[in-house]
Scaffold this motif. Structure first.
Motif, short mmCIF file in Angstrom:
data_model
loop_
_atom_site.label_atom_id
_atom_site.label_comp_id
_atom_site.label_asym_id
_atom_site.label_seq_id
_atom_site.Cartn_x
_atom_site.Cartn_y
_atom_site.Cartn_z
N PRO A 72 18.18 108.15 73.91
CA PRO A 72 18.60 108.53 72.54
C PRO A 72 19.79 107.68 72.09
O PRO A 72 20.66 107.34 72.89
CB PRO A 72 18.99 110.00 72.70
N LEU A 73 19.81 107.35 70.80
CA LEU A 73 20.85 106.46 70.30
C LEU A 73 22.26 107.02 70.49
O LEU A 73 23.20 106.27 70.77
CB LEU A 73 20.60 106.17 68.82
N THR A 74 22.40 108.33 70.32
CA THR A 74 23.74 108.90 70.50
C THR A 74 24.19 108.84 71.97
O THR A 74 25.37 108.68 72.26
CB THR A 74 23.78 110.36 70.02
N VAL A 75 23.22 108.96 72.88
CA VAL A 75 23.55 108.81 74.31
C VAL A 75 23.98 107.37 74.60
O VAL A 75 24.94 107.12 75.34
CB VAL A 75 22.35 109.20 75.20
N ALA A 76 23.27 106.43 73.99
CA ALA A 76 23.63 105.02 74.17
C ALA A 76 25.02 104.75 73.60
O ALA A 76 25.82 104.01 74.20
CB ALA A 76 22.59 104.13 73.49
N ALA A 77 25.33 105.34 72.43
CA ALA A 77 26.66 105.15 71.83
C ALA A 77 27.74 105.78 72.69
O ALA A 77 28.83 105.21 72.88
CB ALA A 77 26.68 105.74 70.42
N PHE A 78 27.46 106.96 73.24
CA PHE A 78 28.42 107.62 74.14
C PHE A 78 28.72 106.74 75.35
O PHE A 78 29.88 106.51 75.71
CB PHE A 78 27.85 108.97 74.61
N SER A 79 27.67 106.23 75.95
CA SER A 79 27.85 105.38 77.15
C SER A 79 28.61 104.11 76.81
O SER A 79 29.45 103.65 77.60
CB SER A 79 26.47 105.03 77.74
N ALA A 80 28.34 103.55 75.64
CA ALA A 80 29.05 102.34 75.23
C ALA A 80 30.54 102.60 75.09
O ALA A 80 31.37 101.79 75.52
CB ALA A 80 28.48 101.83 73.90
N GLY A 81 30.88 103.75 74.50
CA GLY A 81 32.30 104.09 74.36
C GLY A 81 32.99 104.26 75.69
O GLY A 81 34.11 103.78 75.90
N VAL A 82 32.32 104.93 76.63
CA VAL A 82 32.91 105.18 77.95
C VAL A 82 33.10 103.86 78.72
O VAL A 82 34.19 103.55 79.22
CB VAL A 82 32.02 106.13 78.76
N ILE A 83 32.02 103.08 78.80
CA ILE A 83 32.08 101.86 79.60
C ILE A 83 33.05 100.84 79.00
O ILE A 83 33.76 100.14 79.72
CB ILE A 83 30.66 101.25 79.73
#
Length: 245
Positions: free
Chosen positions: A148-159
């Protein structure tokens, strides 16, 4: 920097005078190609999309504000802070984020005494280059894997956040320690950042996911124009994975 027991310090980024000039010069040279290409990319996109420069200005302001919220790291005598580069890299691209971050860091160094001029290259490399490219690549990888796009955005912010501080620890260890003592110095700095940067990174992930979800629901047309998705959602509840670019 690692003055255990020293008086609390509230310097952000890598402060002026912390790195030897030789290492400061090395990080300038490493960061320079990303800045040069970022300027070209910014000009190219602004010609094809008039709203790109205002959007980039908004992202620069966001990075400036987000990265100017210090949280003291007592054991290291420095501060942690969120970076905002993961979200910016998704929206305006990693090279343009390098420029946005460079501007934010320069203003902070000149007017807030956060970071420094001799350490500007090192700070651009850790926050601008490492942060934005790691976040962008993680976002693209997860989208390709149908996350899901929001999961991808969350992971991008964390990493992006964690990559920034891992790179900062690397730069400090190389600059402050001998080659023989590099591993121990790198480990000590990294451990010092963990208590604050671990939760900050997760919070930054939630912020990136929330902002991306907001844009997806309210202004998907901007995401389409930026090439992040290929068409606006039909239901207002998000888009199927295959519609993401």
């Amino acid at each position: 920097m690692l003055g255990m027991g020293a008086a609390p310090a509230y310097a952000m980024h890598i402060a002026e005078g912390i790195l030897p000039l030789s290492w400061a010069g090395v990080w300038y040279l490493v960061a320079l190609p990303f800045v040069v290409y970022g300027v070209r990319e910014m000009r190219r996109k602004s010609r094809s999309m008039p709203a790109y420069l205002p959007l980039m200005g908004m992202m620069s302001a966001a990075v400036f504000i987000i990265s100017a919220m210090p949280i003291p790291v007592p054991s290291a005598g420095t501060c942690s802070h969120p970076a905002g580069t993961g979200l910016a890299a998704i929206i305006i691209g990693p090279f343009a984020t390098v420029i946005a971050t460079s501007v934010a860091l320069l203003i902070q160094a000149l007017f807030l005494a956060h970071g420094g001029i001799t350490t500007w290259g090192a700070d651009i490399l850790s926050m601008g280059v490492a942060g934005s490219f790691s976040g962008f690549l993680v976002f693209k990888l997860l989208v390709r894997l149908k996350a899901p796009l929001t999961v991808a955005a969350f992971s991008a912010g964390v990493i992006a956040d964690w990559a920034t501080y891992t790179t900062t620890a690397l730069e400090l260890a190389l600059g402050l320690g001998s080659l023989q003592g590099f591993a121990g110095m790198f480990k000590a700095i990294l451990i010092a950042f963990i208590p604050t940067q671990l939760p900050i990174g997760i919070l930054e992930g939630f912020a990136a996911a929330g902002f991306f979800a907001f844009m997806l629901s309210r202004r998907p047309d901007i995401l389409v124009k930026l090439g992040i998705i290929d068409q606006a959602p039909q239901t207002g509840r998000g888009i199927p994975h295959e519609r993401a670019v």
